[in-house]
Write a protein that holds these residues in place. Structure first.
Motif, PDB file in Angstrom:
ATOM      1  N   HIS A 106       0.671  -0.923   4.564  1.00 49.22           N
ATOM      2  CA  HIS A 106      -0.023  -0.696   3.283  1.00 49.22           C
ATOM      3  C   HIS A 106       0.985  -0.862   2.151  1.00 49.22           C
ATOM      4  O   HIS A 106       2.180  -0.625   2.355  1.00 49.22           O
ATOM      5  CB  HIS A 106      -0.605   0.727   3.267  1.00 49.22           C
ATOM      6  N   SER A 114      -9.445   2.281  -0.353  1.00 47.25           N
ATOM      7  CA  SER A 114      -8.490   1.377   0.303  1.00 47.25           C
ATOM      8  C   SER A 114      -7.096   1.422  -0.304  1.00 47.25           C
ATOM      9  O   SER A 114      -6.151   0.917   0.298  1.00 47.25           O
ATOM     10  CB  SER A 114      -9.015  -0.065   0.272  1.00 47.25           C
ATOM     11  N   THR A 115      -6.926   2.031  -1.486  1.00 44.91           N
ATOM     12  CA  THR A 115      -5.590   2.080  -2.079  1.00 44.91           C
ATOM     13  C   THR A 115      -4.814   3.333  -1.653  1.00 44.91           C
ATOM     14  O   THR A 115      -3.671   3.505  -2.055  1.00 44.91           O
ATOM     15  CB  THR A 115      -5.668   2.038  -3.623  1.00 44.91           C
ATOM     16  N   ARG A 165      -4.812   3.223   5.533  1.00 44.06           N
ATOM     17  CA  ARG A 165      -3.973   2.568   6.548  1.00 44.06           C
ATOM     18  C   ARG A 165      -4.162   3.252   7.894  1.00 44.06           C
ATOM     19  O   ARG A 165      -4.345   2.603   8.925  1.00 44.06           O
ATOM     20  CB  ARG A 165      -2.499   2.616   6.142  1.00 44.06           C
TER      21      ARG A 165
END
Ligand code: SF4
Length: 284
Positions: free
Chosen positions: A220, A249-250, A255
């Motif tokens: 990530h 997703s950030t 991850r």
């Protein structure tokens, strides 16, 4: 594309790569794929020594003496690496694409690989986004008989594009096909899901990877971009585009979620972050 007489070719690693390989090797300066999706969050674009004020993706410089420099320095660097790092291992490449569209004519990376046949490293990691790597399958096969060789192909997601950003230089399908050809050629293929982008269907994605790769690595941009909190990448347009598709997703928890999916559906070695890049996979 410009040509230059380089002063050195084998760089002793530091920072993120220090526990991955003893050396990195860049046949080119700049990157021909820098204007595509991977270039948006590319870690190399922040290196002012490389860019010298130029826009990332708008310049490419080929090191015309790359193979000669390798031949001249490999033995000395191998001695240093075996004494200080345990093995002479080379990451090709960490700050450029070794198989840009110019490579079939320029032959810079191919020249280095041929030089490696004479003085092979103990371990070689070929890291690429480009399907053109299949043009040297024969050469890589020869090298894999002389050293531990892994071919890393970056496939960051099952999407070819994120909203508002340029498309990937090669589609997911094209890169999966390249992986298949590499593996059919007898090479050890690792798909690097790095930096991880939002994946639409993790089950289908990792099942597809299972057919074409021997291992996967998930990384990530948080913890993976050379800063502990991903602050380099936060300055780019990438996180906003990721959040537009999948808000969570950030975060680093995404991850871990994808690593779990990989362990469930890939059904093979799964690496995480720099351990994965170094070939230290989780088998459980
Ligand atoms: S191919 Fe690699 S070096 Fe080039 S822009 Fe993409 S991530 Fe950066």
């Amino acid at each position: 594309m410009q040509w230059v007489e380089a002063k050195s070719i084998l760089t002793r690693t530091s920072g993120y790569l220090k526990t991955v390989t003893s050396h990195s090797l860049q046949p080119y300066v700049g990157c021909a794929l820098g204007g595509s999706l991977c270039g948006v969050g590319c870690y190399a674009r922040h290196n002012v020594f490389v860019t010298q004020g130029r826009s990332w993706g708008r310049f490419l410089v080929a090191k015309q003496n790359a193979a000669d420099l390798y031949r001249r320095n490999a033995e000395r660097e191998a001695r240093w690496a075996r004494r200080h790092r345990g093995a002479f291992s080379v990451f090709l490449s960490s700050a450029t694409e070794p198989f840009p569209p110019q490579e079939p004519r320029a032959g810079v990376t191919e020249g280095v690989l041929r030089a490696m046949l004479q003085s092979p490293p103990d371990e070689l990691v070929v890291q690429t986004h480009s399907c053109l790597v299949v043009g040297v399958i024969g050469l890589l096969r020869e090298l894999s008989a002389c050293c531990r060789l892994r071919v890393h192909v970056s496939i960051e997601s099952d999407r070819d594009a994120l909203p508002g950003l340029p498309r990937s230089a090669y589609t997911v399908r094209q890169r999966l096909d390249a992986c298949r050809r590499l593996r059919d050629g007898g090479l050890f293929v690792v798909v690097t899901v790095a930096p991880l982008l939002p994946i639409r269907d993790p089950k289908a994605f990792f099942r597809a990877l299972r057919e074409v790769a021997d291992a996967v690595v998930v990384d990530h941009f948080v913890e993976g971009d050379g800063t502990p909190d991903g602050r380099r990448t936060w300055k780019t347009a990438l996180p906003k585009a990721m959040e537009a598709v999948l808000p969570r997703s950030t975060g680093l928890a995404y991850r871990d979620e994808i690593v779990e999916a990989a362990r469930q559906w890939f059904d093979g070695p799964v690496g995480v972050g720099r351990d994965g890049f170094a070939g230290r996979f989780r088998f459980d």
